[in-house]
Design a protein around this motif. Structure first.
Motif, PDB file in Angstrom:
ATOM      1  N   ALA A  91       2.771  14.378 -13.933  1.00 18.96           N
ATOM      2  CA  ALA A  91       3.572  15.316 -15.270  1.00 18.96           C
ATOM      3  C   ALA A  91       4.389  14.116 -15.857  1.00 18.96           C
ATOM      4  CB  ALA A  91       4.198  16.450 -14.783  1.00 18.96           C
ATOM      5  N   LEU A  92       3.952  14.195 -17.153  1.00 15.13           N
ATOM      6  CA  LEU A  92       4.887  13.197 -18.098  1.00 15.13           C
ATOM      7  C   LEU A  92       5.440  13.878 -19.425  1.00 15.13           C
ATOM      8  CD1 LEU A  92       3.839   9.673 -18.749  1.00 15.13           C
ATOM      9  CD2 LEU A  92       4.647  11.383 -20.859  1.00 15.13           C
ATOM     10  N   VAL A  93       6.618  13.646 -19.725  1.00 16.11           N
ATOM     11  CA  VAL A  93       7.245  14.382 -20.716  1.00 16.11           C
ATOM     12  C   VAL A  93       8.225  12.992 -21.808  1.00 16.11           C
ATOM     13  CG1 VAL A  93       9.265  15.551 -21.680  1.00 16.11           C
ATOM     14  CG2 VAL A  93       7.981  16.548 -20.007  1.00 16.11           C
ATOM     15  N   ARG A  94       7.772  13.052 -22.931  1.00 20.16           N
ATOM     16  CA  ARG A  94       8.512  11.988 -23.700  1.00 20.16           C
ATOM     17  C   ARG A  94       9.941  12.430 -24.331  1.00 20.16           C
ATOM     18  NH1 ARG A  94       5.325   7.619 -27.090  1.00 20.16           N
ATOM     19  NH2 ARG A  94       5.329   7.051 -25.060  1.00 20.16           N
ATOM     20  N   SER A  95      10.994  11.946 -24.056  1.00 19.85           N
ATOM     21  CA  SER A  95      12.239  12.293 -24.690  1.00 19.85           C
ATOM     22  C   SER A  95      12.382  12.177 -25.977  1.00 19.85           C
ATOM     23  CB  SER A  95      13.603  11.483 -24.032  1.00 19.85           C
ATOM     24  OG  SER A  95      13.511  10.243 -24.334  1.00 19.85           O
ATOM     25  N   ASP A  96      13.562  12.805 -26.646  1.00 21.14           N
ATOM     26  CA  ASP A  96      13.537  12.472 -28.322  1.00 21.14           C
ATOM     27  C   ASP A  96      13.812  11.043 -28.438  1.00 21.14           C
ATOM     28  OD1 ASP A  96      13.215  15.612 -28.531  1.00 21.14           O
ATOM     29  OD2 ASP A  96      15.403  15.668 -28.584  1.00 21.14           O
ATOM     30  N   GLU A  97      14.260  10.346 -27.601  1.00 20.14           N
ATOM     31  CA  GLU A  97      14.620   8.896 -27.708  1.00 20.14           C
ATOM     32  C   GLU A  97      13.438   7.968 -27.463  1.00 20.14           C
ATOM     33  OE1 GLU A  97      16.492  10.768 -25.787  1.00 20.14           O
ATOM     34  OE2 GLU A  97      18.075  11.175 -26.978  1.00 20.14           O
ATOM     35  N   GLY A  98      12.308   8.579 -27.205  1.00 23.74           N
ATOM     36  CA  GLY A  98      10.822   7.798 -26.954  1.00 23.74           C
ATOM     37  C   GLY A  98      10.845   7.363 -25.551  1.00 23.74           C
ATOM     38  N   LEU A  99      11.430   7.848 -24.782  1.00 17.17           N
ATOM     39  CA  LEU A  99      11.408   7.376 -23.386  1.00 17.17           C
ATOM     40  C   LEU A  99      10.480   8.182 -22.458  1.00 17.17           C
ATOM     41  CD1 LEU A  99      15.162   6.756 -22.393  1.00 17.17           C
ATOM     42  CD2 LEU A  99      13.364   4.974 -23.026  1.00 17.17           C
ATOM     43  N   ASP A 100       9.816   7.801 -21.687  1.00 21.53           N
ATOM     44  CA  ASP A 100       8.674   8.555 -20.768  1.00 21.53           C
ATOM     45  C   ASP A 100       9.238   9.060 -19.576  1.00 21.53           C
ATOM     46  OD1 ASP A 100       6.661   8.516 -22.739  1.00 21.53           O
ATOM     47  OD2 ASP A 100       5.863   6.617 -22.196  1.00 21.53           O
ATOM     48  N   LEU A 101       9.137  10.119 -19.211  1.00 18.56           N
ATOM     49  CA  LEU A 101       9.742  10.699 -17.993  1.00 18.56           C
ATOM     50  C   LEU A 101       8.721  11.240 -17.138  1.00 18.56           C
ATOM     51  CD1 LEU A 101      12.113  11.443 -20.397  1.00 18.56           C
ATOM     52  CD2 LEU A 101      13.533  11.571 -18.084  1.00 18.56           C
ATOM     53  N   TRP A 102       8.607  11.003 -15.908  1.00 19.97           N
ATOM     54  CA  TRP A 102       7.370  11.203 -15.259  1.00 19.97           C
ATOM     55  C   TRP A 102       7.551  11.622 -13.769  1.00 19.97           C
ATOM     56  CZ3 TRP A 102       6.448   8.228 -11.345  1.00 19.97           C
ATOM     57  CH2 TRP A 102       6.966   6.631 -11.167  1.00 19.97           C
ATOM     58  N   ILE A 103       6.725  12.225 -13.233  1.00 18.76           N
ATOM     59  CA  ILE A 103       6.867  12.801 -11.741  1.00 18.76           C
ATOM     60  C   ILE A 103       5.538  12.418 -11.125  1.00 18.76           C
ATOM     61  CG2 ILE A 103       6.694  15.075 -12.198  1.00 18.76           C
ATOM     62  CD1 ILE A 103       8.544  15.670 -10.054  1.00 18.76           C
ATOM     63  N   SER A 104       5.519  12.188  -9.582  1.00 24.28           N
ATOM     64  CA  SER A 104       4.288  12.269  -8.973  1.00 24.28           C
ATOM     65  C   SER A 104       4.790  12.692  -7.632  1.00 24.28           C
ATOM     66  CB  SER A 104       4.126  10.645  -8.857  1.00 24.28           C
ATOM     67  OG  SER A 104       2.912  10.792  -7.792  1.00 24.28           O
ATOM     68  N   ALA A 105       4.100  13.923  -7.354  1.00 21.83           N
ATOM     69  CA  ALA A 105       4.499  14.851  -6.122  1.00 21.83           C
ATOM     70  C   ALA A 105       3.529  15.495  -5.805  1.00 21.83           C
ATOM     71  CB  ALA A 105       5.839  15.361  -6.438  1.00 21.83           C
ATOM     72  N   PRO A 106       3.161  15.954  -4.498  1.00 18.56           N
ATOM     73  CA  PRO A 106       1.958  16.749  -4.324  1.00 18.56           C
ATOM     74  C   PRO A 106       2.202  18.122  -4.799  1.00 18.56           C
ATOM     75  CG  PRO A 106       2.860  15.666  -2.206  1.00 18.56           C
ATOM     76  CD  PRO A 106       3.836  15.205  -3.328  1.00 18.56           C
ATOM     77  N   TRP A 107       3.460  18.722  -4.785  1.00 15.43           N
ATOM     78  CA  TRP A 107       3.806  20.051  -5.473  1.00 15.43           C
ATOM     79  C   TRP A 107       3.351  20.240  -6.789  1.00 15.43           C
ATOM     80  CZ3 TRP A 107       7.222  21.037  -9.324  1.00 15.43           C
ATOM     81  CH2 TRP A 107       8.159  20.111  -9.655  1.00 15.43           C
ATOM     82  N   VAL A 126       0.759  -1.172   0.205  1.00 12.60           N
ATOM     83  CA  VAL A 126      -0.032   0.146   0.049  1.00 12.60           C
ATOM     84  C   VAL A 126       0.992   1.409  -0.278  1.00 12.60           C
ATOM     85  CG1 VAL A 126      -0.226   0.082   2.428  1.00 12.60           C
ATOM     86  CG2 VAL A 126      -1.931   1.074   1.015  1.00 12.60           C
ATOM     87  N   GLU A 127       0.415   2.175  -0.623  1.00 14.51           N
ATOM     88  CA  GLU A 127       1.105   3.472  -0.545  1.00 14.51           C
ATOM     89  C   GLU A 127       1.327   4.090   0.536  1.00 14.51           C
ATOM     90  OE1 GLU A 127      -0.343   5.458  -4.300  1.00 14.51           O
ATOM     91  OE2 GLU A 127       0.301   3.828  -5.412  1.00 14.51           O
ATOM     92  N   LEU A 128       2.225   4.705   1.021  1.00 11.53           N
ATOM     93  CA  LEU A 128       2.487   5.429   2.467  1.00 11.53           C
ATOM     94  C   LEU A 128       2.919   6.821   2.177  1.00 11.53           C
ATOM     95  CD1 LEU A 128       5.052   2.818   4.016  1.00 11.53           C
ATOM     96  CD2 LEU A 128       2.577   2.917   4.178  1.00 11.53           C
ATOM     97  N   ALA A 129       2.543   7.405   0.923  1.00 15.04           N
ATOM     98  CA  ALA A 129       2.668   8.862   0.843  1.00 15.04           C
ATOM     99  C   ALA A 129       1.913   9.202  -0.416  1.00 15.04           C
ATOM    100  CB  ALA A 129       4.136   9.369   0.464  1.00 15.04           C
ATOM    101  N   PRO A 130       1.306  10.383  -0.417  1.00 13.91           N
ATOM    102  CA  PRO A 130       0.580  10.784  -1.932  1.00 13.91           C
ATOM    103  C   PRO A 130       1.262  10.488  -3.314  1.00 13.91           C
ATOM    104  CG  PRO A 130       0.973  12.794  -0.084  1.00 13.91           C
ATOM    105  CD  PRO A 130       1.680  11.631   0.199  1.00 13.91           C
ATOM    106  N   SER A 131       2.507  10.140  -3.246  1.00 13.70           N
ATOM    107  CA  SER A 131       3.190  10.218  -4.579  1.00 13.70           C
ATOM    108  C   SER A 131       3.065   8.592  -4.842  1.00 13.70           C
ATOM    109  CB  SER A 131       4.518  10.376  -4.463  1.00 13.70           C
ATOM    110  OG  SER A 131       4.526  11.771  -4.219  1.00 13.70           O
ATOM    111  N   VAL A 132       2.859   8.392  -6.285  1.00 15.23           N
ATOM    112  CA  VAL A 132       2.699   6.847  -6.376  1.00 15.23           C
ATOM    113  C   VAL A 132       4.012   6.007  -6.424  1.00 15.23           C
ATOM    114  CG1 VAL A 132       3.276   7.305  -8.934  1.00 15.23           C
ATOM    115  CG2 VAL A 132       1.632   5.152  -8.204  1.00 15.23           C
ATOM    116  N   ARG A 133       4.023   4.771  -5.956  1.00 17.29           N
ATOM    117  CA  ARG A 133       5.268   3.988  -5.793  1.00 17.29           C
ATOM    118  C   ARG A 133       6.022   4.198  -4.694  1.00 17.29           C
ATOM    119  NH1 ARG A 133       7.475   2.533 -12.027  1.00 17.29           N
ATOM    120  NH2 ARG A 133       5.587   1.581 -12.530  1.00 17.29           N
ATOM    121  N   SER A 134       5.156   4.952  -3.686  1.00 15.31           N
ATOM    122  CA  SER A 134       5.950   5.268  -2.196  1.00 15.31           C
ATOM    123  C   SER A 134       5.409   4.316  -1.360  1.00 15.31           C
ATOM    124  CB  SER A 134       5.398   6.673  -1.687  1.00 15.31           C
ATOM    125  OG  SER A 134       4.023   6.692  -1.696  1.00 15.31           O
TER     126      SER A 134
END
Length: 347
Positions: free
Chosen positions: A200-216, A148-156
């Protein structure tokens, strides 16, 4: 902890390869190492004659072990959102003469309506809350073991063991390290980006997905996307943060207890992701592969903040999971789970 002998006997009675390998020899994607399954089942403490709810059928191997543990007088109900997995597991169980396992295709968060009361509930998938349905379908004094998640961010996430009091509801017993794929109510086409909780999610020029999960991020999504673009363009640098013998796993447990609202979880492309600190200017996180170093990008302030947290952890005596207690708070859809550090006056 339950009787290890029972689990050892179950492992000896079930052919792991029969369940986890497909006819072509490839491993079923949704398979878990036998050692990890055994650890959870020992904590679940299953005995002959019990009724068990399993959430996450996977390869069917864990269900077969539960079938052995409950014996002919007991029963197992296994739920998975992927129809192919429940159909496959049903066929495999039937071919092995395991008639005490029932398979349901559906949303695991709903449990198995009408099939309880269950003496034990175990999950191989991570919900954001301890689902209300699992508790409602549990018998008095039932044991629930689930990530179970222990913080508001996923994978915590960590793994919770709780007991259901007939009057008070679920009460946390312990937390220990571990996590599984995020719980979802539809079949996934990909596993690299969490199905929920990504801010938030951004796809790099190489096609990789970079993402962030955070309250702020909810307050400044554009800045978060800007940070991810910097991360995509510049990559990360490795910096030594921990001393020899210090554990990033223990540190992460401490951060869950002391800084749940400040933790950021960042996907670094492909399967790589980490837990630590991020703000619009920079990021510094530990990944699962890190022992004494962190990955950082952007301005140095994020790494400095993470270093302050590390020093606070040292001053507190380097606590880890054995020093945490779970705290459960009732919400509409279930119980929020947070970690409390033993002796922490701020908890």
């Amino acid at each position: 902890m339950g009787d290890k002998t029972n689990v050892t006997a179950a492992l000896a009675a079930v052919d792991e390869d029969y369940y986890t390998l497909r006819p072509d020899g490839n491993l079923v994607t949704q398979s878990t190492a036998a050692s990890a399954i055994a650890e959870l089942l020992e904590r679940l403490d299953v005995w002959a004659g019990m009724r068990v709810l399993e959430v996450g059928t996977g390869s069917g191997f864990s269900g077969a072990l539960l079938s052995e543990l409950v014996g002919p007088a007991g029963s197992v109900v296994s739920v998975d959102v992927v129809a192919e997995l429940t159909t496959r597991a049903r066929d495999l169980h039937e071919s092995q003469g395991r008639t005490n396992v029932a398979l349901i295709t559906g949303d695991g968060a709903l449990g198995a309506p009408g099939k309880g009361d269950f003496d034990r509930v175990v999950a191989w998938t991570t919900p954001s809350l301890l689902p209300r349905a699992w508790v409602e379908q549990a018998a008095p004094d039932a044991v629930i073991v689930t990530p179970v998640e222990l913080a508001p961010s996923v994978r915590s996430a960590a793994i919770l063991r709780a007991r259901v009091d007939p009057e008070l509801g679920p009460e946390g017993v312990e937390l220990f390290a571990g996590r599984y794929v995020e719980m979802h109510d539809v079949e996934l086409e990909q596993w690299l980006v969490p199905p929920r909780g990504v801010d938030a999610l951004v796809r790099s020029d190489e096609g990789l997905d970079l993402w962030i999960s955070a309250p702020w991020v909810g307050r400044d999504g554009e800045a978060a996307r800007g940070l991810l673009k910097v991360l995509a363009d510049e990559g990360t640098t490795r910096a030594g943060v921990l001393e020899a013998g210090e554990s990033a796993v223990d540190l992460t447990a401490y951060l869950y207890a002391r800084h749940p609202e400040e933790i950021s979880v960042v996907g670094l492309g492909g399967p790589l992701w980490g837990v630590g600190y991020a703000d619009p200017e920079g990021v510094a996180v530990f990944t699962a592969a890190d022992t004494g170093s962190a990955l950082h990008s952007g301005a140095s302030g994020a790494l400095e903040r993470l270093s302050v947290w590390v020093e606070d952890w040292r001053q507190t005596g380097r606590p880890g999971y054995p020093d945490l207690s779970p705290v459960l708070t009732r919400e509409d859809e279930g119980w929020r789970v947070r970690a409390e550090l033993a002796g922490d006056e701020r908890a």
